[in-house]
Design an enzyme around this catalytic site. Structure first.
Site, PDB file in Angstrom:
ATOM      1  N   HIS A  11       0.849  -1.188   0.000  1.00 21.18           N
ATOM      2  CA  HIS A  11       0.000   0.000   0.000  1.00 21.18           C
ATOM      3  C   HIS A  11       0.886   1.239   0.000  1.00 21.18           C
ATOM      4  O   HIS A  11       2.076   1.173   0.338  1.00 21.18           O
ATOM      5  CB  HIS A  11      -0.922  -0.008   1.226  1.00 21.18           C
ATOM      6  CG  HIS A  11      -2.041  -0.986   1.108  1.00 21.18           C
ATOM      7  ND1 HIS A  11      -2.610  -1.600   2.198  1.00 21.18           N
ATOM      8  CD2 HIS A  11      -2.709  -1.453   0.027  1.00 21.18           C
ATOM      9  CE1 HIS A  11      -3.583  -2.396   1.792  1.00 21.18           C
ATOM     10  NE2 HIS A  11      -3.654  -2.332   0.481  1.00 21.18           N
ATOM     11  N   LYS A  15       5.167   1.578   0.695  1.00 19.03           N
ATOM     12  CA  LYS A  15       6.029   1.380  -0.482  1.00 19.03           C
ATOM     13  C   LYS A  15       7.507   1.596  -0.155  1.00 19.03           C
ATOM     14  O   LYS A  15       8.361   0.823  -0.594  1.00 19.03           O
ATOM     15  CB  LYS A  15       5.581   2.264  -1.634  1.00 19.03           C
ATOM     16  CG  LYS A  15       4.265   1.768  -2.236  1.00 19.03           C
ATOM     17  CD  LYS A  15       3.968   2.416  -3.538  1.00 19.03           C
ATOM     18  CE  LYS A  15       2.575   2.137  -4.051  1.00 19.03           C
ATOM     19  NZ  LYS A  15       2.064   0.802  -3.960  1.00 19.03           N
ATOM     20  N   THR A  37       2.441  -5.493  -8.062  1.00 22.16           N
ATOM     21  CA  THR A  37       1.456  -4.557  -8.579  1.00 22.16           C
ATOM     22  C   THR A  37       2.156  -3.267  -9.004  1.00 22.16           C
ATOM     23  O   THR A  37       3.208  -2.906  -8.470  1.00 22.16           O
ATOM     24  CB  THR A  37       0.378  -4.264  -7.520  1.00 22.16           C
ATOM     25  OG1 THR A  37       0.997  -3.909  -6.297  1.00 22.16           O
ATOM     26  CG2 THR A  37      -0.526  -5.466  -7.304  1.00 22.16           C
ATOM     27  N   THR A  40       4.507  -0.487  -7.035  1.00 22.09           N
ATOM     28  CA  THR A  40       5.426  -1.253  -6.180  1.00 22.09           C
ATOM     29  C   THR A  40       6.472  -1.953  -7.038  1.00 22.09           C
ATOM     30  O   THR A  40       7.674  -1.882  -6.749  1.00 22.09           O
ATOM     31  CB  THR A  40       4.659  -2.272  -5.320  1.00 22.09           C
ATOM     32  OG1 THR A  40       3.695  -1.577  -4.524  1.00 22.09           O
ATOM     33  CG2 THR A  40       5.599  -3.058  -4.430  1.00 22.09           C
ATOM     34  N   SER A  57      -1.957  -1.651 -11.254  1.00 24.17           N
ATOM     35  CA  SER A  57      -2.035  -1.120  -9.900  1.00 24.17           C
ATOM     36  C   SER A  57      -3.091  -1.919  -9.129  1.00 24.17           C
ATOM     37  O   SER A  57      -4.074  -2.382  -9.721  1.00 24.17           O
ATOM     38  CB  SER A  57      -2.433   0.355  -9.982  1.00 24.17           C
ATOM     39  OG  SER A  57      -2.783   0.844  -8.722  1.00 24.17           O
ATOM     40  N   GLY A  58      -2.898  -2.062  -7.818  1.00 25.06           N
ATOM     41  CA  GLY A  58      -3.858  -2.817  -7.009  1.00 25.06           C
ATOM     42  C   GLY A  58      -5.294  -2.366  -7.193  1.00 25.06           C
ATOM     43  O   GLY A  58      -6.176  -3.181  -7.487  1.00 25.06           O
ATOM     44  N   ASP A  63      -4.247  -6.664  -7.757  1.00 26.09           N
ATOM     45  CA  ASP A  63      -4.409  -7.677  -6.716  1.00 26.09           C
ATOM     46  C   ASP A  63      -5.128  -8.900  -7.283  1.00 26.09           C
ATOM     47  O   ASP A  63      -4.760 -10.044  -6.991  1.00 26.09           O
ATOM     48  CB  ASP A  63      -5.214  -7.131  -5.532  1.00 26.09           C
ATOM     49  CG  ASP A  63      -4.535  -5.973  -4.817  1.00 26.09           C
ATOM     50  OD1 ASP A  63      -3.289  -5.907  -4.833  1.00 26.09           O
ATOM     51  OD2 ASP A  63      -5.249  -5.150  -4.228  1.00 26.09           O
ATOM     52  N   ASP A  83      -1.291  -1.484   4.792  1.00 23.49           N
ATOM     53  CA  ASP A  83      -1.424  -0.407   5.768  1.00 23.49           C
ATOM     54  C   ASP A  83      -2.730  -0.612   6.531  1.00 23.49           C
ATOM     55  O   ASP A  83      -3.804  -0.311   6.010  1.00 23.49           O
ATOM     56  CB  ASP A  83      -1.424   0.934   5.042  1.00 23.49           C
ATOM     57  CG  ASP A  83      -1.629   2.120   5.957  1.00 23.49           C
ATOM     58  OD1 ASP A  83      -1.647   1.925   7.196  1.00 23.49           O
ATOM     59  OD2 ASP A  83      -1.779   3.237   5.446  1.00 23.49           O
ATOM     60  N   HIS A  90     -10.125  -0.362  -2.429  1.00 26.29           N
ATOM     61  CA  HIS A  90     -10.222  -1.677  -3.067  1.00 26.29           C
ATOM     62  C   HIS A  90     -10.093  -2.802  -2.039  1.00 26.29           C
ATOM     63  O   HIS A  90      -9.639  -3.897  -2.345  1.00 26.29           O
ATOM     64  CB  HIS A  90      -9.162  -1.798  -4.168  1.00 26.29           C
ATOM     65  CG  HIS A  90      -7.745  -1.738  -3.684  1.00 26.29           C
ATOM     66  ND1 HIS A  90      -7.192  -0.617  -3.118  1.00 26.29           N
ATOM     67  CD2 HIS A  90      -6.771  -2.668  -3.673  1.00 26.29           C
ATOM     68  CE1 HIS A  90      -5.943  -0.871  -2.775  1.00 26.29           C
ATOM     69  NE2 HIS A  90      -5.664  -2.111  -3.100  1.00 26.29           N
ATOM     70  N   ASP A  93     -10.902  -6.401  -2.909  1.00 21.87           N
ATOM     71  CA  ASP A  93      -9.868  -7.079  -3.694  1.00 21.87           C
ATOM     72  C   ASP A  93      -8.736  -7.578  -2.799  1.00 21.87           C
ATOM     73  O   ASP A  93      -8.203  -8.664  -2.996  1.00 21.87           O
ATOM     74  CB  ASP A  93      -9.283  -6.140  -4.756  1.00 21.87           C
ATOM     75  CG  ASP A  93     -10.296  -5.708  -5.793  1.00 21.87           C
ATOM     76  OD1 ASP A  93     -11.303  -6.419  -5.971  1.00 21.87           O
ATOM     77  OD2 ASP A  93     -10.080  -4.659  -6.419  1.00 21.87           O
ATOM     78  N   ARG A  99      -7.681 -14.298   0.900  1.00 24.61           N
ATOM     79  CA  ARG A  99      -8.462 -15.539   0.908  1.00 24.61           C
ATOM     80  C   ARG A  99      -7.884 -16.558  -0.074  1.00 24.61           C
ATOM     81  O   ARG A  99      -7.706 -17.725   0.273  1.00 24.61           O
ATOM     82  CB  ARG A  99      -9.929 -15.235   0.570  1.00 24.61           C
ATOM     83  CG  ARG A  99     -10.846 -16.416   0.691  1.00 24.61           C
ATOM     84  CD  ARG A  99     -12.335 -16.062   0.558  1.00 24.61           C
ATOM     85  NE  ARG A  99     -12.653 -15.033  -0.410  1.00 24.61           N
ATOM     86  CZ  ARG A  99     -12.964 -13.760  -0.125  1.00 24.61           C
ATOM     87  NH1 ARG A  99     -12.979 -13.349   1.113  1.00 24.61           N
ATOM     88  NH2 ARG A  99     -13.257 -12.906  -1.080  1.00 24.61           N
TER      89      ARG A  99
END
Length: 126
Positions: A11, A15, A37, A40, A57-58, A63, A83, A90, A93, A99
């Site tokens: 996040h 970073k 992502t 990062t 990007s996430g 993600d 964070d 998001h 996501d 999960r």
């Protein structure tokens, strides 16, 4: 035997921590396939010279892309410096990625201490 693949996600507030961790461990990380992502992946690659395959990007689906690769057996570990003090737009996501990592028994580090443990375990297996 192919190289293990490690996904790098952080996040915004984490970073710099990710870049610092990757730079400190660049000598070990160079032995693995790396992906991450958007920003990062780019920041780690620029700071370390490591080859990091970038996904979206996430918040734009990165993600989910990494989650799909987990489900396909293409990712062996995830370092996801999240964070916990800032709401993420998001978040569904993020929870889906956590999960899927659990479902497929892929180690996922959400802090530096756990990332170090995963990296140490991988290095001892090589």
């Amino acid at each position: 035997m192919s190289k293990k693949t490690i996904a790098l996600i952080a996040h915004d507030a984490k970073k710099k921590e990710m870049v610092d961790w990757a730079a400190k461990n660049a000598g070990i990380l160079k032995n693995y396939e790396l992906c991450g992502t958007g920003t990062t992946a780019r920041r780690v690659a620029e700071a370390t010279g490591l080859n990091v395959k970038g996904f979206l990007s996430g918040p734009l689906g990165g993600d989910q892309q990494i989650g799909a690769h987990v489900a396909e057996g293409g990712i062996d570990a995830i370092v996801f410096l999240c964070d916990p003090l800032t709401a993420q737009p998001h978040d569904p996501d993020v929870r889906a990625l956590l999960r899927i990592a659990v479902v497929y028994d892929v180690p996922i580090a959400t802090n530096i201490s756990t990332a170090d443990c995963i990296l140490g375990r991988f290095a001892s297996q090589d």
